[in-house]
Design a protein around this motif. Structure first.
Motif, mmCIF file in Angstrom:
data_model
loop_
_atom_site.group_PDB
_atom_site.id
_atom_site.type_symbol
_atom_site.label_atom_id
_atom_site.label_comp_id
_atom_site.label_asym_id
_atom_site.label_seq_id
_atom_site.Cartn_x
_atom_site.Cartn_y
_atom_site.Cartn_z
ATOM 1 N N UNK A 173 38.431 -3.016 -43.925
ATOM 2 C CA UNK A 173 38.830 -4.404 -44.150
ATOM 3 C C UNK A 173 38.705 -5.208 -42.859
ATOM 4 N N UNK A 174 39.169 -4.648 -41.762
ATOM 5 C CA UNK A 174 39.111 -5.345 -40.484
ATOM 6 C C UNK A 174 37.668 -5.574 -40.025
ATOM 7 N N UNK A 175 36.777 -4.672 -40.385
ATOM 8 C CA UNK A 175 35.373 -4.802 -39.982
ATOM 9 C C UNK A 175 34.633 -5.855 -40.805
ATOM 10 N N UNK A 176 35.207 -6.245 -41.918
ATOM 11 C CA UNK A 176 34.546 -7.166 -42.839
ATOM 12 C C UNK A 176 34.821 -8.607 -42.405
ATOM 13 N N UNK A 177 34.206 -9.016 -41.294
ATOM 14 C CA UNK A 177 34.527 -10.294 -40.651
ATOM 15 C C UNK A 177 34.335 -11.494 -41.571
ATOM 16 N N UNK A 178 33.403 -11.405 -42.488
ATOM 17 C CA UNK A 178 33.131 -12.530 -43.371
ATOM 18 C C UNK A 178 34.225 -12.816 -44.371
ATOM 19 N N UNK A 179 35.213 -11.922 -44.499
ATOM 20 C CA UNK A 179 36.302 -12.126 -45.467
ATOM 21 C C UNK A 179 37.622 -12.482 -44.797
ATOM 22 N N UNK A 180 37.631 -12.686 -43.494
ATOM 23 C CA UNK A 180 38.886 -13.008 -42.816
ATOM 24 C C UNK A 180 39.574 -14.230 -43.415
ATOM 25 N N UNK A 181 38.776 -15.185 -43.865
ATOM 26 C CA UNK A 181 39.378 -16.400 -44.430
ATOM 27 C C UNK A 181 40.104 -16.124 -45.739
ATOM 28 N N UNK A 182 39.947 -14.932 -46.305
ATOM 29 C CA UNK A 182 40.630 -14.586 -47.544
ATOM 30 C C UNK A 182 42.012 -13.992 -47.306
ATOM 31 N N UNK A 183 42.277 -13.550 -46.060
ATOM 32 C CA UNK A 183 43.575 -12.913 -45.827
ATOM 33 C C UNK A 183 44.228 -13.242 -44.481
ATOM 34 N N UNK A 184 43.505 -13.817 -43.541
ATOM 35 C CA UNK A 184 44.093 -14.150 -42.244
ATOM 36 C C UNK A 184 44.710 -15.545 -42.274
ATOM 37 N N UNK A 185 45.924 -15.661 -41.819
ATOM 38 C CA UNK A 185 46.678 -16.910 -41.865
ATOM 39 C C UNK A 185 45.937 -18.026 -41.135
ATOM 40 N N UNK A 186 45.675 -19.109 -41.862
ATOM 41 C CA UNK A 186 45.069 -20.331 -41.335
ATOM 42 C C UNK A 186 43.616 -20.163 -40.879
ATOM 43 N N UNK A 187 42.998 -19.013 -41.141
ATOM 44 C CA UNK A 187 41.579 -18.856 -40.840
ATOM 45 C C UNK A 187 40.786 -19.398 -42.019
ATOM 46 N N UNK A 188 39.986 -20.435 -41.776
ATOM 47 C CA UNK A 188 39.235 -21.082 -42.850
ATOM 48 C C UNK A 188 37.765 -20.683 -42.859
ATOM 49 N N UNK A 189 37.296 -20.104 -41.770
ATOM 50 C CA UNK A 189 35.902 -19.665 -41.681
ATOM 51 C C UNK A 189 35.823 -18.498 -40.707
ATOM 52 N N UNK A 190 35.021 -17.499 -41.046
ATOM 53 C CA UNK A 190 34.833 -16.378 -40.128
ATOM 54 C C UNK A 190 33.485 -15.729 -40.403
ATOM 55 N N UNK A 191 32.916 -15.157 -39.359
ATOM 56 C CA UNK A 191 31.628 -14.481 -39.533
ATOM 57 C C UNK A 191 31.356 -13.544 -38.358
ATOM 58 N N UNK A 192 30.567 -12.530 -38.644
ATOM 59 C CA UNK A 192 30.108 -11.621 -37.603
ATOM 60 C C UNK A 192 28.996 -12.312 -36.821
ATOM 61 N N UNK A 193 29.057 -12.207 -35.495
ATOM 62 C CA UNK A 193 28.021 -12.802 -34.656
ATOM 63 C C UNK A 193 27.015 -11.768 -34.179
ATOM 64 N N UNK A 194 27.498 -10.609 -33.765
ATOM 65 C CA UNK A 194 26.592 -9.580 -33.252
ATOM 66 C C UNK A 194 27.311 -8.242 -33.212
ATOM 67 N N UNK A 195 26.588 -7.180 -33.574
ATOM 68 C CA UNK A 195 27.138 -5.827 -33.516
ATOM 69 C C UNK A 195 26.366 -5.000 -32.501
ATOM 70 N N UNK A 196 27.069 -4.531 -31.473
ATOM 71 C CA UNK A 196 26.479 -3.535 -30.586
ATOM 72 C C UNK A 196 26.520 -2.163 -31.248
ATOM 73 N N UNK A 197 27.588 -1.933 -32.008
ATOM 74 C CA UNK A 197 27.768 -0.694 -32.771
ATOM 75 C C UNK A 197 28.877 -0.957 -33.781
ATOM 76 N N UNK A 198 29.221 0.050 -34.572
ATOM 77 C CA UNK A 198 30.294 -0.115 -35.547
ATOM 78 C C UNK A 198 31.638 -0.341 -34.876
ATOM 79 N N UNK A 199 31.762 0.067 -33.627
ATOM 80 C CA UNK A 199 33.041 -0.050 -32.927
ATOM 81 C C UNK A 199 32.986 -1.026 -31.754
ATOM 82 N N UNK A 200 31.956 -1.871 -31.728
ATOM 83 C CA UNK A 200 31.797 -2.822 -30.632
ATOM 84 C C UNK A 200 31.029 -4.033 -31.156
ATOM 85 N N UNK A 201 31.700 -5.169 -31.331
ATOM 86 C CA UNK A 201 31.019 -6.316 -31.918
ATOM 87 C C UNK A 201 31.684 -7.629 -31.528
ATOM 88 N N UNK A 202 31.021 -8.737 -31.900
ATOM 89 C CA UNK A 202 31.502 -10.092 -31.631
ATOM 90 C C UNK A 202 31.655 -10.829 -32.967
#
Length: 214
Positions: free
Chosen positions: A65-94
């Motif tokens: 769930x935490x890795x699914x950056x595009x869905x943050x606006x569905x559950x994070x308080x006051x977050x209206x837009x979110x997206x992944x910018x870049x992945x160095x790896x599954x455990x390192x990203x922006x």
């Protein structure tokens, strides 16, 4: 990996140990609701938040769930837009998040560099820090330039995860006390309630992550 966001959380391992660690270091108990304890402190204009709670799910589901950056606006308080910018790896990203601030304040956005690792005791630690110049600023939106979040997730008994969350952030500009209180009172609890619902989605519950042991 997306498991940090701005008006959100800091979770628990053992309440007794946590209480000992927070005693005498400036933390103020703010509230407790729906199994979420909120602590805060303010030093030279920087707000810090600690939260403790537990969630009935497995590590794979919550981390997915935490890795699914595009869905943050569905559950994070006051977050209206979110997206992944870049992945160095599954455990390192922006990732990017836009936060809705109450009128007359300007909305804020933040770019975070997130990393994750798992300890020998199977607990998972995530760390993210703001990288404000990673992409150009958005006109009319205040870029949050200083934020740090840590999550610790500890496997417990009977399918429970015990969680600690820490947030240190300078939202920029003059934030009135009523706005800060609203975030402290509502943000952590509302986010946790949403996470508990979202993580039950089979999409997360059936996921198995190769880099996570349980």
């Amino acid at each position: 990996m997306p498991r940090f966001t701005c008006f959100i959380l800091s979770l628990l391992f053992a309440v007794q140990i946590f209480a000992q660690n927070t005693a005498g270091d400036g933390w103020i108990f703010k509230s407790e609701k729906d199994g979420v304890k909120v602590f805060y402190r303010k030093t030279t204009g920087i707000f810090e938040l600690k939260l403790t709670t537990s969630i009935n799910t497995n590590l794979h589901g919550l981390i997915s769930l935490f890795e699914d950056a595009g869905t943050y606006n569905q559950w994070s308080y006051k977050v209206t837009e979110s997206r992944m910018l870049h992945k160095n790896s599954e455990t390192d990203f922006y990732y990017y998040a836009l936060l809705d601030f109450p009128w007359p304040l300007s909305d804020r956005d933040v770019i975070m560099h997130a990393t994750l690792y798992q300890n020998k005791d199977l607990s998972v630690f995530t760390n993210s820090v703001a990288v404000p110049d990673y992409i150009p600023e958005v006109p009319g939106v205040v870029r949050i330039r200083e934020t740090k979040t840590n999550w610790r997730m500890y496997p417990g008994k009977d399918g429970w995860l015990y969680i600690e969350y820490y947030l240190k952030s300078d939202p920029g500009g003059n934030i009135p006390d009523w706005a800060v209180n609203m975030a402290l009172e509502s943000g952590p609890v509302e986010t946790i309630k949403s996470v508990r619902k979202q993580v039950k989605n089979p999409r997360y519950q059936t996921t198995r992550l190769a880099y996570i042991k349980d």
